[in-house]
Design a protein around this motif. Structure first.
Motif, PDB file in Angstrom:
ATOM      1  N   UNK A  15       9.395   9.051 -12.854  1.00  0.00           N
ATOM      2  CA  UNK A  15       9.866   7.714 -12.532  1.00  0.00           C
ATOM      3  C   UNK A  15       9.209   7.239 -11.244  1.00  0.00           C
ATOM      4  N   UNK A  16       8.438   6.169 -11.317  1.00  0.00           N
ATOM      5  CA  UNK A  16       7.715   5.665 -10.163  1.00  0.00           C
ATOM      6  C   UNK A  16       8.092   4.205  -9.932  1.00  0.00           C
ATOM      7  N   UNK A  17       9.161   3.955  -9.191  1.00  0.00           N
ATOM      8  CA  UNK A  17       9.540   2.566  -8.939  1.00  0.00           C
ATOM      9  C   UNK A  17       8.392   1.802  -8.278  1.00  0.00           C
ATOM     10  N   UNK A  18       8.258   0.558  -8.618  1.00  0.00           N
ATOM     11  CA  UNK A  18       7.210  -0.269  -8.041  1.00  0.00           C
ATOM     12  C   UNK A  18       7.545  -0.690  -6.620  1.00  0.00           C
ATOM     13  N   UNK A  19       8.802  -0.515  -6.220  1.00  0.00           N
ATOM     14  CA  UNK A  19       9.252  -0.944  -4.901  1.00  0.00           C
ATOM     15  C   UNK A  19       9.730   0.267  -4.105  1.00  0.00           C
ATOM     16  N   UNK A 115       2.300   2.975  -6.263  1.00  0.00           N
ATOM     17  CA  UNK A 115       3.466   2.141  -5.954  1.00  0.00           C
ATOM     18  C   UNK A 115       2.998   0.999  -5.070  1.00  0.00           C
ATOM     19  N   UNK A 116       2.969  -0.194  -5.594  1.00  0.00           N
ATOM     20  CA  UNK A 116       2.208  -1.262  -4.962  1.00  0.00           C
ATOM     21  C   UNK A 116       3.022  -2.182  -4.064  1.00  0.00           C
ATOM     22  N   UNK A 117       4.322  -2.018  -4.002  1.00  0.00           N
ATOM     23  CA  UNK A 117       5.137  -2.859  -3.126  1.00  0.00           C
ATOM     24  C   UNK A 117       5.900  -1.938  -2.173  1.00  0.00           C
ATOM     25  N   UNK A 161       0.864  -4.197  -0.043  1.00  0.00           N
ATOM     26  CA  UNK A 161       0.641  -3.638  -1.372  1.00  0.00           C
ATOM     27  C   UNK A 161      -0.468  -2.605  -1.392  1.00  0.00           C
ATOM     28  N   UNK A 162      -1.156  -2.458  -0.280  1.00  0.00           N
ATOM     29  CA  UNK A 162      -2.193  -1.450  -0.160  1.00  0.00           C
ATOM     30  C   UNK A 162      -2.342  -1.085   1.306  1.00  0.00           C
ATOM     31  N   UNK A 163      -3.101  -0.050   1.580  1.00  0.00           N
ATOM     32  CA  UNK A 163      -3.301   0.398   2.953  1.00  0.00           C
ATOM     33  C   UNK A 163      -4.471  -0.354   3.582  1.00  0.00           C
ATOM     34  N   UNK A 164      -4.241  -0.830   4.813  1.00  0.00           N
ATOM     35  CA  UNK A 164      -5.296  -1.508   5.575  1.00  0.00           C
ATOM     36  C   UNK A 164      -5.452  -0.748   6.893  1.00  0.00           C
ATOM     37  N   UNK A 165      -6.577  -0.075   7.046  1.00  0.00           N
ATOM     38  CA  UNK A 165      -6.751   0.854   8.163  1.00  0.00           C
ATOM     39  C   UNK A 165      -6.615   0.197   9.524  1.00  0.00           C
TER      40      UNK A 165
END
Length: 246
Positions: A15-19, A115-117, A161-165
């Protein structure tokens, strides 16, 4: 206080919740948490308060629907927090020292699995309405970044929603212009920001006095913290008069 939350069935691996809501926390050690409050209250008292804030913050997070909750902490605090929180929440050690490293670790770690959010939330705003957190996830669905500003120039939550270094930097994280520094990096990365309502966290005695007044009227918003404040009402009264003595 013992284990802050009772054990419950954990989310299955498939189970991979999006949030995902990640609480930025520290182990409740005297002299290591809410240090600006120690100007008005003894360090052990502040530590006890922080345990209540953290417990209520976790309860707030777990009240949300379809949201996975986790904790990000300094590596030196991971074992103590894992013991304190039991099996109800994943405790992840950040890479590097300081809040900027912790926030960078949140998005690097939790967006890597699809998991994008992902929202990072502080551990001392348990009196926030759950609807604000729900709204933050809704905003993140249509923006690159979501931010919850604080009245003192910082922010109590940030989501992406993604990593920004380069989104978080070491300079200015604890100053009154932390929000503006963050937004300048958002602009530099050409990201679209969205905002939830401004709020306040518990940094100084005035914040604690305000929280005490609100929880006297609605203790259910943060019941453990409300009980702590009730027990220490005399200390809060002395803060209001400016004596700062127990």
């Amino acid at each position: 206080m013992g284990v802050l939350m009772e054990s419950s069935s954990q989310t299955t691996v498939c189970s991979r919740p999006n949030r995902t809501l990640v609480i930025m926390a520290k182990a409740p050690k005297p002299g290591m948490v809410k240090t600006r409050l120690t100007e008005s209250l003894p360090s052990p008292v502040v530590t006890a308060l922080y345990r209540c804030l953290l417990a209520d913050t976790l309860a707030l997070a777990k009240s949300l629907t379809n949201v996975e909750v986790a904790v990000m902490c300094p590596e030196s605090d991971q074992d103590e927090l894992a013991l304190l929180l039991g099996t109800t929440v994943q405790v992840v050690a950040q890479k590097g020292e300081g809040l900027a490293a912790g926030l960078t670790s949140v998005f690097r770690h939790f967006t890597a699995g699809g998991r994008q959010h992902v929202i990072a939330f502080n551990s001392d705003s348990p009196h926030l309405a759950p609807s604000v957190l729900d709204r933050a996830f809704e905003i993140l669905a249509t923006h690159d970044v979501v931010v919850g500003p604080t009245h003192d120039g910082g922010y109590y939550l940030v989501g992406a929603k993604t990593s920004h270094a380069t989104l978080f930097a070491r300079d200015g994280m604890g100053t009154g212009n932390a929000l503006e520094r963050l937004l300048s990096r958002v602009r530099a990365l050409d990201l679209s920001p969205g905002f939830v309502d401004p709020f306040y966290d518990i940094d100084v005695s005035d914040d604690l006095i305000r929280l005490a007044a609100e929880l006297r009227l609605a203790p259910e918003r943060a019941p453990r913290t409300a009980m702590w404040l009730k027990e220490w009402d005399r200390a809060a009264a002395q803060l209001r008069t400016g004596t700062g003595e127990l």
